[in-house]
Design a protein around this motif. Structure first.
Motif, mmCIF file in Angstrom:
data_model
loop_
_atom_site.group_PDB
_atom_site.id
_atom_site.type_symbol
_atom_site.label_atom_id
_atom_site.label_comp_id
_atom_site.label_asym_id
_atom_site.label_seq_id
_atom_site.Cartn_x
_atom_site.Cartn_y
_atom_site.Cartn_z
ATOM 1 N N TRP A 294 0.829 -1.207 0.000
ATOM 2 C CA TRP A 294 0.000 0.000 0.000
ATOM 3 C C TRP A 294 0.863 1.257 0.000
ATOM 4 C CZ3 TRP A 294 -4.732 -0.057 -1.545
ATOM 5 C CH2 TRP A 294 -5.468 -1.229 -1.429
ATOM 6 N N LEU A 295 2.039 1.185 0.604
ATOM 7 C CA LEU A 295 2.953 2.332 0.567
ATOM 8 C C LEU A 295 3.387 2.626 -0.867
ATOM 9 C CD1 LEU A 295 5.299 1.781 3.657
ATOM 10 C CD2 LEU A 295 3.340 3.331 3.455
ATOM 11 N N ALA A 296 3.540 1.576 -1.666
ATOM 12 C CA ALA A 296 3.935 1.774 -3.062
ATOM 13 C C ALA A 296 2.853 2.548 -3.813
ATOM 14 C CB ALA A 296 4.201 0.431 -3.734
ATOM 15 N N LEU A 297 1.610 2.182 -3.604
ATOM 16 C CA LEU A 297 0.512 2.904 -4.243
ATOM 17 C C LEU A 297 0.465 4.349 -3.736
ATOM 18 C CD1 LEU A 297 -1.997 3.049 -6.034
ATOM 19 C CD2 LEU A 297 -3.318 2.205 -4.069
ATOM 20 N N THR A 298 0.637 4.505 -2.443
ATOM 21 C CA THR A 298 0.638 5.856 -1.859
ATOM 22 C C THR A 298 1.749 6.702 -2.465
ATOM 23 O OG1 THR A 298 -0.238 4.952 0.201
ATOM 24 C CG2 THR A 298 0.765 7.135 0.312
ATOM 25 N N MET A 299 2.928 6.111 -2.622
ATOM 26 C CA MET A 299 4.057 6.855 -3.196
ATOM 27 C C MET A 299 3.747 7.309 -4.621
ATOM 28 S SD MET A 299 8.032 5.770 -3.719
ATOM 29 C CE MET A 299 7.706 4.724 -5.128
ATOM 30 N N VAL A 300 3.149 6.439 -5.414
ATOM 31 C CA VAL A 300 2.804 6.808 -6.788
ATOM 32 C C VAL A 300 1.796 7.956 -6.788
ATOM 33 C CG1 VAL A 300 1.626 5.997 -8.880
ATOM 34 C CG2 VAL A 300 3.344 4.560 -7.773
ATOM 35 N N LEU A 301 0.805 7.889 -5.914
ATOM 36 C CA LEU A 301 -0.206 8.949 -5.853
ATOM 37 C C LEU A 301 0.385 10.276 -5.375
ATOM 38 C CD1 LEU A 301 -3.234 6.906 -4.441
ATOM 39 C CD2 LEU A 301 -2.849 7.671 -6.811
ATOM 40 N N VAL A 302 1.263 10.210 -4.391
ATOM 41 C CA VAL A 302 1.901 11.438 -3.899
ATOM 42 C C VAL A 302 2.800 12.031 -4.978
ATOM 43 C CG1 VAL A 302 3.520 12.390 -2.196
ATOM 44 C CG2 VAL A 302 1.730 10.815 -1.453
ATOM 45 N N GLN A 303 3.550 11.190 -5.677
ATOM 46 C CA GLN A 303 4.400 11.699 -6.753
ATOM 47 C C GLN A 303 3.564 12.322 -7.862
ATOM 48 O OE1 GLN A 303 7.943 11.796 -6.840
ATOM 49 N NE2 GLN A 303 7.326 13.242 -8.418
ATOM 50 N N PHE A 304 2.432 11.708 -8.159
ATOM 51 C CA PHE A 304 1.517 12.285 -9.148
ATOM 52 C C PHE A 304 1.031 13.660 -8.677
ATOM 53 C CE2 PHE A 304 -2.833 12.913 -10.736
ATOM 54 C CZ PHE A 304 -2.579 12.945 -12.106
ATOM 55 N N ALA A 305 0.701 13.752 -7.386
ATOM 56 C CA ALA A 305 0.251 15.035 -6.833
ATOM 57 C C ALA A 305 1.356 16.081 -6.910
ATOM 58 C CB ALA A 305 -0.207 14.849 -5.391
ATOM 59 N N VAL A 306 2.600 15.685 -6.647
ATOM 60 C CA VAL A 306 3.736 16.617 -6.728
ATOM 61 C C VAL A 306 3.847 17.187 -8.138
ATOM 62 C CG1 VAL A 306 6.275 16.714 -6.732
ATOM 63 C CG2 VAL A 306 5.075 15.634 -4.833
ATOM 64 N N VAL A 307 3.771 16.317 -9.129
ATOM 65 C CA VAL A 307 3.883 16.753 -10.523
ATOM 66 C C VAL A 307 2.700 17.642 -10.894
ATOM 67 C CG1 VAL A 307 3.868 15.953 -12.927
ATOM 68 C CG2 VAL A 307 5.281 14.783 -11.211
ATOM 69 N N LEU A 308 1.502 17.225 -10.503
ATOM 70 C CA LEU A 308 0.299 18.004 -10.805
ATOM 71 C C LEU A 308 0.373 19.390 -10.155
ATOM 72 C CD1 LEU A 308 -2.527 17.672 -12.182
ATOM 73 C CD2 LEU A 308 -3.388 17.105 -9.907
ATOM 74 N N LEU A 309 0.725 19.419 -8.893
ATOM 75 C CA LEU A 309 0.819 20.699 -8.186
ATOM 76 C C LEU A 309 1.876 21.616 -8.796
ATOM 77 C CD1 LEU A 309 0.476 19.499 -4.480
ATOM 78 C CD2 LEU A 309 -1.161 20.909 -5.749
ATOM 79 N N ARG A 310 3.007 21.032 -9.179
ATOM 80 C CA ARG A 310 4.103 21.857 -9.697
ATOM 81 C C ARG A 310 3.798 22.383 -11.093
ATOM 82 N NH1 ARG A 310 9.332 18.913 -9.570
ATOM 83 N NH2 ARG A 310 9.313 19.523 -7.394
ATOM 84 N N TYR A 311 3.368 21.504 -11.993
ATOM 85 C CA TYR A 311 3.261 21.912 -13.394
ATOM 86 C C TYR A 311 1.891 22.444 -13.788
ATOM 87 C CZ TYR A 311 7.836 19.853 -13.799
ATOM 88 O OH TYR A 311 9.164 19.576 -13.621
ATOM 89 N N VAL A 312 0.871 22.139 -13.026
ATOM 90 C CA VAL A 312 -0.455 22.668 -13.351
ATOM 91 C C VAL A 312 -0.767 23.900 -12.508
ATOM 92 C CG1 VAL A 312 -2.936 22.169 -13.363
ATOM 93 C CG2 VAL A 312 -1.318 20.428 -14.129
ATOM 94 N N PHE A 313 -0.432 23.822 -11.199
ATOM 95 C CA PHE A 313 -0.796 24.914 -10.299
ATOM 96 C C PHE A 313 0.389 25.789 -9.891
ATOM 97 C CE2 PHE A 313 -3.965 21.536 -9.581
ATOM 98 C CZ PHE A 313 -5.098 22.243 -9.964
ATOM 99 N N GLY A 314 1.599 25.417 -10.294
ATOM 100 C CA GLY A 314 2.774 26.224 -9.972
ATOM 101 C C GLY A 314 3.134 26.218 -8.493
ATOM 102 N N PHE A 315 2.743 25.183 -7.783
ATOM 103 C CA PHE A 315 3.000 25.080 -6.342
ATOM 104 C C PHE A 315 4.001 23.952 -6.086
ATOM 105 C CE2 PHE A 315 2.039 23.053 -2.251
ATOM 106 C CZ PHE A 315 2.226 24.129 -1.401
ATOM 107 N N SER A 316 4.981 24.262 -5.239
ATOM 108 C CA SER A 316 5.971 23.251 -4.881
ATOM 109 C C SER A 316 6.140 23.224 -3.366
ATOM 110 C CB SER A 316 7.310 23.560 -5.550
ATOM 111 O OG SER A 316 8.249 22.565 -5.247
ATOM 112 N N SER A 317 6.326 22.033 -2.822
ATOM 113 C CA SER A 317 6.468 21.882 -1.384
ATOM 114 C C SER A 317 7.587 20.883 -1.077
ATOM 115 C CB SER A 317 5.156 21.386 -0.771
ATOM 116 O OG SER A 317 5.354 20.929 0.545
#
Length: 166
Positions: free
Chosen positions: A21-44
């Motif tokens: 389940w951590l593997a799935l979580t990691m993929v989803l979080v990485q997807f969120a990182v990319v989405l936030l950075r390149y779509v919304f211009g937000f980085s954390s």
């Protein structure tokens, strides 16, 4: 003996189920990182580090499960041709002479670092990151313990195989 090996296997199978389940979580979080950075211009940095923590957790906590599932790398040019008895002897040697001692040494040498990290509740790797480096460092002894548990289970099974009590 086989019941003890089954009980030890259960530990790493349970940890493996969580790690999946951590593997799935990691993929989803990485997807969120990319989405936030390149779509919304937000980085954390915090969110970026969470991917690092998840990745480390998957590999360190999943090693025992991988050994249980026979997913480790094995160069079996000769091993595959050996009889089951000879394979058991090779495996017993590997567990007693290689796996066990190396994990015990890693545990011994990493423990002071982990203890110091917990004593000061060591903070983030980067400014703005996850304030829990001590949790990340705790993965090293957890890795050792889980692999040692699985190594003992495999050793028991190899002794049973050597005796011919399958």
């Amino acid at each position: 003996m086989a019941r003890l090996a089954d009980a030890l296997d259960w530990i790493n199978r349970a940890v493996g189920a969580v790690v999946m389940w951590l593997a799935l979580t990691m993929v989803l979080v990485q997807f969120a990182v990319v989405l936030l950075r390149y779509v919304f211009g937000f980085s954390s940095i915090f969110i970026n580090e969470s991917v690092l923590y998840l990745h480390a957790s998957i590999f360190m906590l999943g090693a025992g499960y991988t050994l249980w599932a026979q997913g480790h790398v094995r160069v079996d040019i000769f091993y595959a041709r050996f009889s089951p008895r000879r394979q058991a002897l090779v495996d017993i040697f590997g567990h007693l002479a290689l796996l066990g001692p190396s994990l015990v040494m890693l545990l011994y040498w990493s423990w002071p670092m982990v203890r110091r990290s917990w004593a000061i509740l060591e903070g983030p790797i980067s400014v703005g990151g996850i304030p829990a480096s001590y949790l990340l460092k705790s993965l090293v002894p957890a890795f050792c313990v889980l692999l040692l548990i699985q190594g003992v289970s495999a050793l028991i099974r190899d002794v049973i195989r050597l005796r011919g009590d399958q």
